[in-house]
Scaffold this motif. Structure first.
Motif, PDB file in Angstrom:
ATOM      1  N   ASP A  12       0.833  -1.216   0.000  1.00 53.34           N
ATOM      2  CA  ASP A  12       0.000   0.000   0.000  1.00 53.34           C
ATOM      3  C   ASP A  12       0.864   1.261   0.000  1.00 53.34           C
ATOM      4  OD1 ASP A  12      -2.324  -1.455  -0.056  1.00 53.34           O
ATOM      5  OD2 ASP A  12      -2.675  -1.346   2.110  1.00 53.34           O
ATOM      6  N   ILE A  13       1.965   1.235   0.760  1.00 54.66           N
ATOM      7  CA  ILE A  13       2.870   2.384   0.804  1.00 54.66           C
ATOM      8  C   ILE A  13       3.475   2.624  -0.577  1.00 54.66           C
ATOM      9  CG2 ILE A  13       5.070   3.237   1.718  1.00 54.66           C
ATOM     10  CD1 ILE A  13       4.376   1.741   4.324  1.00 54.66           C
ATOM     11  N   ILE A  14       3.924   1.551  -1.217  1.00 57.66           N
ATOM     12  CA  ILE A  14       4.575   1.674  -2.524  1.00 57.66           C
ATOM     13  C   ILE A  14       3.585   2.162  -3.576  1.00 57.66           C
ATOM     14  CG2 ILE A  14       5.707   0.379  -4.378  1.00 57.66           C
ATOM     15  CD1 ILE A  14       6.900  -1.423  -2.206  1.00 57.66           C
ATOM     16  N   ARG A  15       2.351   1.698  -3.496  1.00 61.78           N
ATOM     17  CA  ARG A  15       1.350   2.074  -4.501  1.00 61.78           C
ATOM     18  C   ARG A  15       0.975   3.557  -4.412  1.00 61.78           C
ATOM     19  NH1 ARG A  15      -1.087  -3.383  -3.388  1.00 61.78           N
ATOM     20  NH2 ARG A  15      -0.662  -4.624  -5.277  1.00 61.78           N
ATOM     21  N   GLN A  16       1.310   4.187  -3.304  1.00 57.11           N
ATOM     22  CA  GLN A  16       1.036   5.624  -3.170  1.00 57.11           C
ATOM     23  C   GLN A  16       2.031   6.478  -3.959  1.00 57.11           C
ATOM     24  OE1 GLN A  16       0.853   6.635   1.002  1.00 57.11           O
ATOM     25  NE2 GLN A  16      -0.553   4.971   1.470  1.00 57.11           N
ATOM     26  N   ILE A  23      10.924   4.229   3.302  1.00 59.42           N
ATOM     27  CA  ILE A  23      10.861   3.062   2.422  1.00 59.42           C
ATOM     28  C   ILE A  23      11.020   3.493   0.969  1.00 59.42           C
ATOM     29  CG2 ILE A  23       9.355   1.241   1.523  1.00 59.42           C
ATOM     30  CD1 ILE A  23       8.219   0.919   4.328  1.00 59.42           C
ATOM     31  N   LEU A  24      10.227   4.469   0.546  1.00 57.65           N
ATOM     32  CA  LEU A  24      10.287   4.933  -0.842  1.00 57.65           C
ATOM     33  C   LEU A  24      11.643   5.563  -1.155  1.00 57.65           C
ATOM     34  CD1 LEU A  24       6.714   6.467  -1.228  1.00 57.65           C
ATOM     35  CD2 LEU A  24       7.542   4.252  -2.056  1.00 57.65           C
ATOM     36  N   LEU A  25      12.227   6.257  -0.189  1.00 57.76           N
ATOM     37  CA  LEU A  25      13.540   6.861  -0.382  1.00 57.76           C
ATOM     38  C   LEU A  25      14.587   5.798  -0.678  1.00 57.76           C
ATOM     39  CD1 LEU A  25      15.510   9.249  -0.298  1.00 57.76           C
ATOM     40  CD2 LEU A  25      15.663   8.918   2.184  1.00 57.76           C
ATOM     41  N   GLN A  26      14.553   4.697   0.080  1.00 53.81           N
ATOM     42  CA  GLN A  26      15.531   3.636  -0.127  1.00 53.81           C
ATOM     43  C   GLN A  26      15.306   2.923  -1.447  1.00 53.81           C
ATOM     44  OE1 GLN A  26      16.773   1.169   3.097  1.00 53.81           O
ATOM     45  NE2 GLN A  26      16.074   2.599   4.660  1.00 53.81           N
TER      46      GLN A  26
END
Length: 238
Positions: free
Chosen positions: A21-25, A113-116
């Motif tokens: 869900d975090i990645i899909r944002q 998470i997205l930064l990495q």
């Protein structure tokens, strides 16, 4: 803009779906598939059209390390980030040796998470603080006998000359750029060749130096050569 295709392998459904869900944002990434086991992913590896995999390291039946080993035997280009709740030294070192591109502790903040993920896709190897300390310790342990000797023995110099003489000029240039931290696309641009040709050179270097990852290639350079000016011996083959 095409999104970067991502898959997730984790046996805990709640965590897996939360990360998805975090990645899909993000407008830059798209979760293609979620897998509850390593074997399920490996069965789909040859047809999975993805660029990045998030892989849980502690799973029943088949661990993430075992899955990573199988992946590298079939696909050396897929970027793999290890998901971990445990920072055991053996896990970190095994994953690095097998070519893991980064580590993502399971308590990582959503915004990090997205930064990495972005950093890994830019060609960087992402390590948490403990992982960096562990790798530094290993390098120091490996180089300690050499440092204690103060000077390289003639046998060591001859071995280095032999290994370098077995490389083509382009392979030496590629090795130099890997040691500087450049990814395949940047190396291709620097040398005026295609990404595919760079991949061929990298595979050849891994074989000739008997290592398993780009990180180990870079460590080899810093251990064995004068990295101040990267004193590579001329090769007779081009």
């Amino acid at each position: 803009m095409n999104k970067i295709a991502v898959s997730i392998v984790d046996d805990h459904a709640l965590f897996r779906r939360g990360v998805a869900d975090i990645i899909r944002q993000s407008e830059h990434f798209d979760v293609q598939q979620e897998y509850s086991s390593g074997s399920a992913f490996l069965s789909a590896l040859d047809t999975a059209n993805i660029e990045l995999l998030l892989l849980d390291v502690q799973m029943p039946q088949m661990s993430g390390i075992e899955v990573l080993k199988c992946i590298r035997e079939r696909n050396v280009d897929l970027k793999v980030i290890i998901l971990t709740a445990s920072l055991e030294d053996s896990i970190v070192l095994d994953a690095i040796r097998l070519g893991a591109n980064g580590f993502l502790p399971k308590d990582t903040l959503p915004e990090d998470i997205l930064l990495q993920l972005h950093q890994v896709m830019q060609g960087r190897t992402v390590l948490h603080a403990d992982g960096v300390a562990l790798l530094a310790q290993q390098v120091r342990q490996q180089t300690a006998p050499l440092a204690a000797a103060l000077h390289k023995t003639s046998e060591q110099v001859l071995l280095q000359r032999k290994l370098l003489s077995e490389m083509t000029q382009r392979e030496q240039e590629t090795l130099k750029l890997i040691a500087k931290g450049l990814n395949n696309k940047l190396i291709a641009r620097e040398l005026g060749i295609s990404d595919g040709t760079v991949k061929v050179y990298v595979k050849s270097l891994l074989r000739k130096l008997n290592v398993h990852s780009r990180l180990e290639l870079s460590v080899w350079v810093h251990q064995q050569l004068n990295t101040a000016d990267f004193d590579i011996y001329p090769s007779s083959s081009v």
